[in-house]
Design an enzyme around this catalytic site. Structure first.
Site, short mmCIF file in Angstrom:
data_model
loop_
_atom_site.label_atom_id
_atom_site.label_comp_id
_atom_site.label_asym_id
_atom_site.label_seq_id
_atom_site.Cartn_x
_atom_site.Cartn_y
_atom_site.Cartn_z
N HIS A 129 -5.42 -15.38 0.29
CA HIS A 129 -4.68 -15.32 1.55
C HIS A 129 -3.32 -14.64 1.35
O HIS A 129 -2.93 -13.77 2.13
CB HIS A 129 -4.52 -16.75 2.09
CG HIS A 129 -3.68 -16.87 3.32
ND1 HIS A 129 -4.23 -16.90 4.59
CD2 HIS A 129 -2.34 -16.96 3.48
CE1 HIS A 129 -3.25 -17.02 5.47
NE2 HIS A 129 -2.09 -17.06 4.83
N GLU A 130 -2.62 -15.03 0.31
CA GLU A 130 -1.29 -14.46 0.07
C GLU A 130 -1.38 -12.97 -0.28
O GLU A 130 -0.58 -12.16 0.20
CB GLU A 130 -0.58 -15.22 -1.06
CG GLU A 130 -0.34 -16.71 -0.77
CD GLU A 130 0.42 -16.97 0.52
OE1 GLU A 130 1.22 -16.11 0.94
OE2 GLU A 130 0.21 -18.03 1.13
N HIS A 133 -1.83 -10.87 2.76
CA HIS A 133 -0.61 -10.58 3.52
C HIS A 133 0.02 -9.27 3.03
O HIS A 133 0.53 -8.48 3.81
CB HIS A 133 0.43 -11.70 3.32
CG HIS A 133 0.29 -12.85 4.27
ND1 HIS A 133 0.17 -12.68 5.63
CD2 HIS A 133 0.29 -14.20 4.05
CE1 HIS A 133 0.09 -13.89 6.21
NE2 HIS A 133 0.16 -14.82 5.28
N GLU A 192 -1.76 -14.48 10.29
CA GLU A 192 -2.32 -15.55 9.46
C GLU A 192 -3.85 -15.50 9.48
O GLU A 192 -4.50 -15.66 8.46
CB GLU A 192 -1.83 -16.91 9.95
CG GLU A 192 -0.35 -17.15 9.71
CD GLU A 192 0.05 -16.91 8.26
OE1 GLU A 192 -0.78 -17.15 7.35
OE2 GLU A 192 1.19 -16.47 8.03
ZN ZN Z 1 -0.09 -16.96 5.50
#
Ligand code: ZN
Length: 270
Positions: A129-130, A133, A192
Site C-alpha cells: 500500500h505504501e 502511494h 487510499e
Molecule cells: Zn495510505
C-alpha cells in the site's frame, strides 16, 4: 476575425494547461500533476534524514531484516521508473500501529504495526500500500492540488501514507513546524483506495498471499471497536476497504499463482 483568434487563443491556452497538468495514475485515473517529481523526491529524502535522526530507530537486526525482506520483495516487482528509485526504509520503535512513506520512496514502519500485521503476507499488504502511494505519484498530486487551491501547504513537506493523529507526535517533533500542515493532511479516500488496489497487486506479484490483506483489515476493524488504530483513522472505513480488496481477488490470485509458479515465494521471518 477577432472572435476567431480569441477562440484559437483559448484552444491553445487550454491545450497548454492540459499538457502540463494531465497525467494518469496506474489505475488509469487522470491526475493533475504540476510539481517536479525530482524536487519532491529531494525534499522527501531530506525529511527522511531528519526523521531517522530524531525517531527511536529499532536496533534489533532480526526485526530490521524481517521488514527489509518484505519491503525488498515488494520493490522487486515495481516496474518502470520507480524500480530505479532510491528506496529506503526506517523501522521505528514506536507502539502506534502505523506506517507511512515520503516522496522518493522513503518508507517508515513502526514496530506497532508488527503486532497487528502478524505474518509476512499481512506486512506485505501494508508495505504494498505504501509503495503504491509512491508509484501512483500521490504526493505530487496532493502538492499540485494544494498549489492550485492556494492552501499554502509547504509542498516540500508532503508526506504520504498512514494515519497521522497521534503517531505524528514523533514526526511532528522531528520536523520543522512549516512541515506540519502538509504532514497532517490525510490523503484523500480516492488515493487510499487506489493505493489498496495497486498494493494488493504488488504483494501478489511478489508471492505474498493477497487474501491476508483482508485478514489484516479484519483485525484492524476488531481493534477499531475499542480504539481506532492510527493507520485506520485516515484510511477508508474497514468494511468498504475489505469489500474493495475482495473485489481484487480474481486478478490478485492470478498474480499470486503466477508468482508461485515462477518460484517467487518469499520467506521472511521474525
Ligand atoms: Zn495510505
Amino acid at each position: 476575425m477577432i472572435g476567431n483568434s480569441l477562440f484559437r487563443f483559448s484552444v491553445i491556452f487550454i491545450s497548454i494547461i492540459s499538457i502540463i497538468s494531465c497525467a494518469s495514475s496506474p489505475t488509469g485515473r487522470s491526475q493533475m500533476i504540476l510539481k517536479s517529481d525530482a524536487s519532491l523526491e529531494q525534499e522527501g529524502a531530506r525529511q527522511f534524514r531528519k526523521l531517522r535522526e530524531s525517531l527511536p530507530l529499532v536496533q534489533d537486526p532480526r526485526t530490521i531484516d524481517y521488514v527489509a525482506c518484505v519491503t525488498n520483495s515488494i520493490i522487486d516487482v515495481v516496474d518502470g521508473d520507480y524500480a530505479d528509485l532510491y528506496w529506503e526504509l526506517a523501522v521505528v520503535d514506536q507502539p502506534d500501529v502505523n506506517a507511512y512513506v515520503l516522496p522518493g520512496g522513503k518508507i517508515v514502519v513502526n514496530t506497532g504495526i508488527l503486532n497487528m500485521a502478524t505474518n509476512q503476507d499481512q506486512l506485505a499488504a501494508v508495505i504494498g500500500h505504501e509503495v503504491a502511494h509512491v508509484t501512483s505519484r500521490h504526493a505530487n498530486e496532493r502538492a499540485s492540488r494544494a498549489a492550485v487551491t492556494g492552501v499554502g501547504v509547504d509542498i516540500a513537506a508532503i508526506i504520504l501514507g498512514g494515519g497521522y493523529r497521534n503517531q505524528t507526535q514523533g514526526a511532528r517533533d522531528a520536523l520543522s513546524t512549516g512541515a506540519v500542515l502538509g504532514l497532517l493532511n490525510p490523503f484523500s479516500r480516492l488515493q487510499e483506495t487506489e493505493a489498496d488496489v495497486i498494493g494488493i497487486e504488488y504483494m501478489a506479484k511478489a508471492g505474498f498471499d493477497p487474501r491476508e490483506s483482508v485478514e489484516l483489515w479484519k483485525k484492524m476493524n476488531a481493534k477499531n471497536a475499542s480504539k481506532i488504530p492510527e493507520y485506520l483513522s485516515t484510511h477508508p472505513s474497514g468494511e468498504t476497504r475489505i469489500d474493495d480488496l475482495i473485489a481484487q481477488y480474481p486478478s490478485a490470485l492470478e498474480y499470486f499463482n503466477n508468482a508461485k509458479a515462477n518460484g517467487l515465494s518469499p520467506n521472511c521471518n521474525l
